[in-house]
Motif scaffolding. Structure first.
Motif, PDB file in Angstrom:
ATOM      1  N   GLU A  12     -18.050  86.153  60.954  1.00 27.19           N
ATOM      2  CA  GLU A  12     -18.669  84.911  61.452  1.00 27.19           C
ATOM      3  C   GLU A  12     -18.271  83.746  60.555  1.00 27.19           C
ATOM      4  OE1 GLU A  12     -23.007  85.916  63.255  1.00 27.19           O
ATOM      5  OE2 GLU A  12     -22.735  86.368  61.130  1.00 27.19           O
ATOM      6  N   ALA A  13     -18.303  83.985  59.268  1.00 29.49           N
ATOM      7  CA  ALA A  13     -17.939  82.948  58.306  1.00 29.49           C
ATOM      8  C   ALA A  13     -16.485  82.531  58.479  1.00 29.49           C
ATOM      9  CB  ALA A  13     -18.182  83.439  56.880  1.00 29.49           C
TER      10      ALA A  13
ATOM     11  N   LEU B  89     -24.103  84.412  56.302  1.00 28.90           N
ATOM     12  CA  LEU B  89     -23.411  84.888  57.497  1.00 28.90           C
ATOM     13  C   LEU B  89     -22.660  86.170  57.170  1.00 28.90           C
ATOM     14  CD1 LEU B  89     -21.693  81.541  58.569  1.00 28.90           C
ATOM     15  CD2 LEU B  89     -23.667  82.579  59.663  1.00 28.90           C
TER      16      LEU B  89
ATOM     17  N   ARG C 185     -14.619  82.605  61.216  1.00 26.14           N
ATOM     18  CA  ARG C 185     -14.485  81.776  62.427  1.00 26.14           C
ATOM     19  C   ARG C 185     -15.052  80.378  62.209  1.00 26.14           C
ATOM     20  NH1 ARG C 185     -15.884  86.638  64.970  1.00 26.14           N
ATOM     21  NH2 ARG C 185     -18.033  85.986  65.158  1.00 26.14           N
ATOM     22  N   GLU C 186     -16.255  80.302  61.610  1.00 24.38           N
ATOM     23  CA  GLU C 186     -16.891  79.002  61.388  1.00 24.38           C
ATOM     24  C   GLU C 186     -16.069  78.153  60.420  1.00 24.38           C
ATOM     25  OE1 GLU C 186     -21.048  77.646  59.511  1.00 24.38           O
ATOM     26  OE2 GLU C 186     -21.235  78.959  61.263  1.00 24.38           O
TER      27      GLU C 186
ATOM     28  N   GLU D 289     -12.983  76.642  62.120  1.00 29.80           N
ATOM     29  CA  GLU D 289     -13.349  75.508  62.967  1.00 29.80           C
ATOM     30  C   GLU D 289     -13.674  74.263  62.133  1.00 29.80           C
ATOM     31  OE1 GLU D 289     -16.675  74.323  66.279  1.00 29.80           O
ATOM     32  OE2 GLU D 289     -16.121  76.418  66.072  1.00 29.80           O
ATOM     33  N   LEU D 290     -14.470  74.426  61.090  1.00 27.45           N
ATOM     34  CA  LEU D 290     -14.841  73.283  60.240  1.00 27.45           C
ATOM     35  C   LEU D 290     -13.628  72.689  59.530  1.00 27.45           C
ATOM     36  CD1 LEU D 290     -18.119  74.648  58.631  1.00 27.45           C
ATOM     37  CD2 LEU D 290     -17.937  72.707  60.207  1.00 27.45           C
TER      38      LEU D 290
ATOM     39  N   SER E  15     -24.028  69.701  61.598  1.00 28.20           N
ATOM     40  CA  SER E  15     -24.328  71.037  61.092  1.00 28.20           C
ATOM     41  C   SER E  15     -25.060  70.993  59.760  1.00 28.20           C
ATOM     42  CB  SER E  15     -23.041  71.853  60.951  1.00 28.20           C
ATOM     43  OG  SER E  15     -22.209  71.275  59.965  1.00 28.20           O
TER      44      SER E  15
ATOM     45  N   GLU F 126     -23.819  80.522  53.244  1.00 29.75           N
ATOM     46  CA  GLU F 126     -24.439  80.227  54.532  1.00 29.75           C
ATOM     47  C   GLU F 126     -25.201  81.404  55.144  1.00 29.75           C
ATOM     48  OE1 GLU F 126     -24.468  77.098  56.139  1.00 29.75           O
ATOM     49  OE2 GLU F 126     -23.912  76.650  54.071  1.00 29.75           O
TER      50      GLU F 126
END
Length: 107
Positions: A39-40, A35, A42-43, A46-47, A70, A33
């Motif tokens: 950041e990866a 990132l 955290r994302e 969440e996903l 997304s 992605e």
């Protein structure tokens, strides 16, 4: 009279415990992605809350999350370590855009 057999329940990963994304999984996803690793992480966390578990009894578990919002189709491998659900690998690709998106006759 019972109806047709129902498919097995595929629970959400977030309902099974606390998700922990390893640095290795975050780096895999970050590369897919573009990132940074944090950041990866955290994302991904969440996903993966809404990811469907293919077989909750399997070890390791295979999970999948798709999001049209997304545009991500995410696959991950998860192992149980006590109360934690440890994400050991994760890979993303572009999510299909609607039904039969891969069928060139539908375009």
């Amino acid at each position: 009279m019972p109806g047709p057999p129902q498919p097995p329940e595929r629970p959400l990963l977030g309902s099974l415990g606390q998700i922990y994304v390893t640095l290795r999984a975050a780096e895999d996803y970050a590369g897919d992605e573009r990132l940074r690793a944090e950041e990866a992480r955290r994302e991904l966390t969440e996903l993966l809350l809404d990811a469907r578990v293919r077989d909750p009894a399997a070890e390791p578990m295979q999970v999948r999350a798709r999001s049209r919002a997304s545009g991500i189709d995410l696959s991950a491998t998860v192992v149980r370590e006590g109360r934690l659900l440890v994400v050991t690998s994760a890979h993303a690709r572009d999510a299909p855009q609607g039904r039969n998106a891969a069928d060139p006759r539908r375009r």
